[in-house]
Design a protein around this motif. Structure first.
Motif, PDB file in Angstrom:
ATOM      1  N   CYS A  91       0.848  -1.205   0.000  1.00 13.46           N
ATOM      2  CA  CYS A  91       0.000   0.000   0.000  1.00 13.46           C
ATOM      3  C   CYS A  91       0.878   1.248   0.000  1.00 13.46           C
ATOM      4  N   GLU A 133     -11.558   6.277   9.381  1.00 13.84           N
ATOM      5  CA  GLU A 133     -12.042   6.348   8.005  1.00 13.84           C
ATOM      6  C   GLU A 133     -10.984   5.901   7.002  1.00 13.84           C
ATOM      7  N   TYR A 134      -9.759   6.389   7.147  1.00 12.59           N
ATOM      8  CA  TYR A 134      -8.743   6.159   6.124  1.00 12.59           C
ATOM      9  C   TYR A 134      -7.884   4.935   6.387  1.00 12.59           C
ATOM     10  N   HIS A 137     -10.916   1.191   8.974  1.00 10.33           N
ATOM     11  CA  HIS A 137     -12.371   1.040   8.867  1.00 10.33           C
ATOM     12  C   HIS A 137     -12.840  -0.405   8.862  1.00 10.33           C
ATOM     13  N   ASP A 138     -11.939  -1.359   8.585  1.00 14.53           N
ATOM     14  CA  ASP A 138     -12.354  -2.756   8.564  1.00 14.53           C
ATOM     15  C   ASP A 138     -11.835  -3.538   9.773  1.00 14.53           C
ATOM     16  N   ASP A 180      -9.713  -1.947  -0.776  1.00 15.53           N
ATOM     17  CA  ASP A 180     -10.526  -0.890  -0.180  1.00 15.53           C
ATOM     18  C   ASP A 180      -9.631   0.087   0.589  1.00 15.53           C
ATOM     19  N   ASP A 181      -8.509   0.423  -0.031  1.00 20.94           N
ATOM     20  CA  ASP A 181      -7.586   1.391   0.554  1.00 20.94           C
ATOM     21  C   ASP A 181      -8.184   2.791   0.403  1.00 20.94           C
ATOM     22  N   ARG A 182      -8.421   3.461   1.517  1.00 18.07           N
ATOM     23  CA  ARG A 182      -9.006   4.799   1.480  1.00 18.07           C
ATOM     24  C   ARG A 182      -7.958   5.886   1.725  1.00 18.07           C
ATOM     25  N   GLY A 206      -9.606  -5.423   1.748  1.00 12.50           N
ATOM     26  CA  GLY A 206      -9.626  -4.598   2.934  1.00 12.50           C
ATOM     27  C   GLY A 206      -8.911  -3.265   2.814  1.00 12.50           C
ATOM     28  N   SER A 207      -8.548  -2.755   3.973  1.00 11.05           N
ATOM     29  CA  SER A 207      -8.104  -1.379   4.145  1.00 11.05           C
ATOM     30  C   SER A 207      -6.611  -1.182   3.908  1.00 11.05           C
ATOM     31  N   HIS A 208      -6.169   0.043   4.203  1.00  5.13           N
ATOM     32  CA  HIS A 208      -4.762   0.426   4.102  1.00  5.13           C
ATOM     33  C   HIS A 208      -3.879  -0.344   5.071  1.00  5.13           C
ATOM     34  N   SER A 213      -5.578  -6.053   9.766  1.00  3.20           N
ATOM     35  CA  SER A 213      -6.890  -6.661   9.526  1.00  3.20           C
ATOM     36  C   SER A 213      -6.809  -8.074   8.955  1.00  3.20           C
TER      37      SER A 213
END
Length: 229
Positions: A91, A133-134, A137-138, A180-182, A206-208, A213
């Protein structure tokens, strides 16, 4: 057995690697971590590189270096300093020189700039709601709370990138992109993967922070990557 050198990104300490470190060590890999001077307003990317080279340079075997988020620039330069088996850009984001690549899709960061505004001394504080949020979130809410409690302020000095078009190191490399990297723009990550590694990004859900996670899934992916190195 592989020696992994894990470099954390902005607002973080080496705490963030705990779950992934435990998973990799359970599989008999050696894991090295380091704390970057991210809250030191005098520490530039060269200082980050010095700290990492010192921390990983005594490893008995060449290191598979993992650069998360803004640590991509540090990871990219580490082969000039110590023996490196390969690079995993996790990421990752690098602030490349403006206009150096005509096809670079901007912005690099997809988060609201208002959440990344430095104070008068050049430090950025990540608010808990923005971090959720960034970054987180997961995550399970309790783990997200714990991760937020470990956040530190980030100096803008340390997030600078190269001042001219960088030389891509001649070591094997892979880019892992979270679906789902925000924090890092999907378009930029897709483009950067080809620039940095010569191939498409590998995907993880998933996320950053898949290191928090999805540590087992990420460890699986790291082993697959190293097998191709």
């Amino acid at each position: 057995m592989t020696t992994f050198g894990l470099i954390h990104g902005g607002f973080q300490t080496s705490w963030c690697w705990g779950k992934l470190r435990d998973e990799l060590e359970r599989r008999s890999h050696r894991v090295l971590t380091v704390d970057l001077p991210v809250s030191d307003t005098t520490a530039d990317p060269d200082a980050y590189l010095d700290v990492v080279a010192s921390a990983f340079g005594s490893a008995p075997d060449p290191v598979v270096v993992v650069g998360h988020s803004i640590a991509g620039w540090t990871a990219m330069r580490l082969p000039d300093r110590i023996p490196v088996e390969g690079i995993i850009y996790l990421c990752s984001c690098i602030n490349l020189p403006p206009g150096e690549y005509e096809d670079e899709p901007l912005p690099v960061i997809s988060a609201d700039p208002a959440d990344w505004t430095p104070d008068d001394v050049g430090l950025i504080t990540m608010a808990p709601d923005a971090a959720r949020e960034y970054f987180f979130h997961d995550l399970d809410p309790a783990l997200a709370d714990e991760a937020i409690s470990h956040l530190v302020r980030q100096s803008v000095t340390g997030v600078a990138g190269p001042t001219s078009k960088p030389t891509i190191p001649a070591v094997p490399a892979s880019y892992v992109k979270a679906t789902d990297d925000r924090a890092v723009s999907d378009a930029w990550a897709t483009w950067a993967a080809t620039l940095l590694t010569g191939r498409d990004a590998l995907l993880i859900g998933g996320s950053h922070f898949p290191l928090l996670s999805r540590p087992q899934e990420l460890a699986d992916l790291f082993e697959q990557i190293v097998a191709r190195f």
